[in-house]
Design an enzyme around this catalytic site. Structure first.
Site, mmCIF file in Angstrom:
data_model
loop_
_atom_site.group_PDB
_atom_site.id
_atom_site.type_symbol
_atom_site.label_atom_id
_atom_site.label_comp_id
_atom_site.label_asym_id
_atom_site.label_seq_id
_atom_site.Cartn_x
_atom_site.Cartn_y
_atom_site.Cartn_z
ATOM 1 N N ARG A 63 0.761 -1.285 0.032
ATOM 2 C CA ARG A 63 0.007 -0.053 0.216
ATOM 3 C C ARG A 63 0.918 1.134 -0.254
ATOM 4 O O ARG A 63 0.546 2.261 -0.763
ATOM 5 C CB ARG A 63 -0.963 -0.160 1.371
ATOM 6 C CG ARG A 63 -1.944 1.026 1.238
ATOM 7 C CD ARG A 63 -2.921 1.005 2.336
ATOM 8 N NE ARG A 63 -2.428 1.152 3.447
ATOM 9 C CZ ARG A 63 -3.270 0.814 4.708
ATOM 10 N NH1 ARG A 63 -4.287 0.669 4.715
ATOM 11 N NH2 ARG A 63 -2.549 1.030 5.852
ATOM 12 N N LYS A 166 -3.165 6.563 1.516
ATOM 13 C CA LYS A 166 -3.006 6.696 2.653
ATOM 14 C C LYS A 166 -2.036 8.114 2.650
ATOM 15 O O LYS A 166 -0.750 8.095 3.194
ATOM 16 C CB LYS A 166 -2.270 5.708 3.472
ATOM 17 C CG LYS A 166 -2.594 5.921 5.055
ATOM 18 C CD LYS A 166 -2.254 4.715 5.642
ATOM 19 C CE LYS A 166 -2.430 4.798 7.315
ATOM 20 N NZ LYS A 166 -3.833 5.124 7.475
ATOM 21 N N GLU A 202 -16.722 5.737 4.829
ATOM 22 C CA GLU A 202 -15.934 5.444 5.960
ATOM 23 C C GLU A 202 -16.167 6.283 7.080
ATOM 24 O O GLU A 202 -16.483 7.377 6.892
ATOM 25 C CB GLU A 202 -14.405 5.029 5.574
ATOM 26 C CG GLU A 202 -13.503 6.016 4.903
ATOM 27 C CD GLU A 202 -12.071 5.640 4.696
ATOM 28 O OE1 GLU A 202 -11.430 5.349 5.640
ATOM 29 O OE2 GLU A 202 -11.816 5.355 3.607
#
Length: 282
Positions: A63, A166, A202
């Site tokens: 990621r 992220k 989310e």
């Protein structure tokens, strides 16, 4: 802490462990002006046998690399990422709490540390990993259900944007809604999709699931939702235990009528939702 440096001439160096301390950079560092930075969140903890274990660090390495490419940064080699995390854990083994008392939180951080005045990729980069002993994320403790409220004004991400990365810049914007929610005695907020204001996306820093009977649903990874490592693990575990798990849109109405709602993430682990409030209905 672990620190590695990258330059165009030499690529990534081997990195080294050093005492926790400041990172030196110029005021014109790219990250300070244009926000070129991605980070990861991981945990090391003690097993029942007393060993120190990491949870799927290869997923975080992948990621981080994907995030680096999205922000035009040189990704750290997969093996070096995992080794850097493992070395940091070993160097801080004394700070790993006993089983059931918390964990050692690890923060891998990749940033454009080189100076540049105009908008563009940094000329050099820094990768670091530091650690801190932590307990439960929410103040009530790990087993206490949390109260969430649906956010109706701000959105966390939009289609075609950065929601699935992220990136450091994704997180401070949620503070205005999160702090307001906490003043009203909610633990956090749930964001809706930016296109229709109909579907759950989310929570500020974790994924969300809803269960109705033996069917579990969670919003799909369509680019606006972070591909959580804990999220993927819960999907695998639930399916192995006979649940039907669907990665598809979850409407507010569906969530309000669910038998169970829970959140997942490195920080929160798996946290039960005690209530969901939407336009005054709870």
């Amino acid at each position: 802490m672990y620190v590695a440096e990258w330059t165009a001439e030499k690529g990534w160096d081997q990195g080294t462990l050093k005492p926790y301390g400041p990172l030196q950079m110029m005021p014109s560092a790219q990250v300070l002006n244009y926000g070129q930075s991605v980070f990861e969140g991981m945990k090391a903890q003690r097993s029942a046998a007393g060993n120190i274990v990491l949870f799927r660090p290869d997923r975080n390495a992948a990621r981080c690399a994907a995030g680096a490419e999205r922000l035009s940064m040189p990704p750290l080699p997969h093996e070096q990422f995992v080794q850097a995390v493992a070395d940091t854990v070993r160097a801080n083994a004394d700070y790993v709490p006993p089983l059931g008392k918390g964990s050692l939180y690890l923060r891998p951080l990749l940033l454009g540390s080189g100076p540049i005045l105009g908008l563009g990729p940094a000329p050099s980069y820094t990768f670091t990993v530091f650690a801190a002993a932590v307990g439960a994320y929410f103040k009530g403790g790990q087993l206490t259900p949390i109260d969430l409220i649906v956010e109706e004004h701000f959105h966390r991400a939009a289609p075609g944007g950065m929601g699935g990365t992220k990136a450091a810049g994704n997180y401070s914007p949620v503070l205005v809604t999160q702090l307001a929610a906490k003043k009203s005695n909610y633990a956090d907020v749930v964001y809706l999709d930016a296109k229709t204001d109909t579907y759950l996306e989310e929570v500020s820093s974790c994924n969300i699931f809803v269960r109705k009977g033996t069917t579990i649903k969670t919003p799909p990874l369509s680019g606006t939702i972070l591909p959580g490592v804990t999220r993927a693990s819960i999907i695998e575990l639930a399916r192995s235990r006979g649940y039907e798990v669907l990665e598809e849109k979850v409407s507010i109405t569906e969530a309000m009528e669910a038998d169970e709602i829970f959140t997942t993430g490195t920080a929160v682990v798996v946290c039960s939702v005690g209530s969901l409030t939407y336009r005054g209905d709870k």
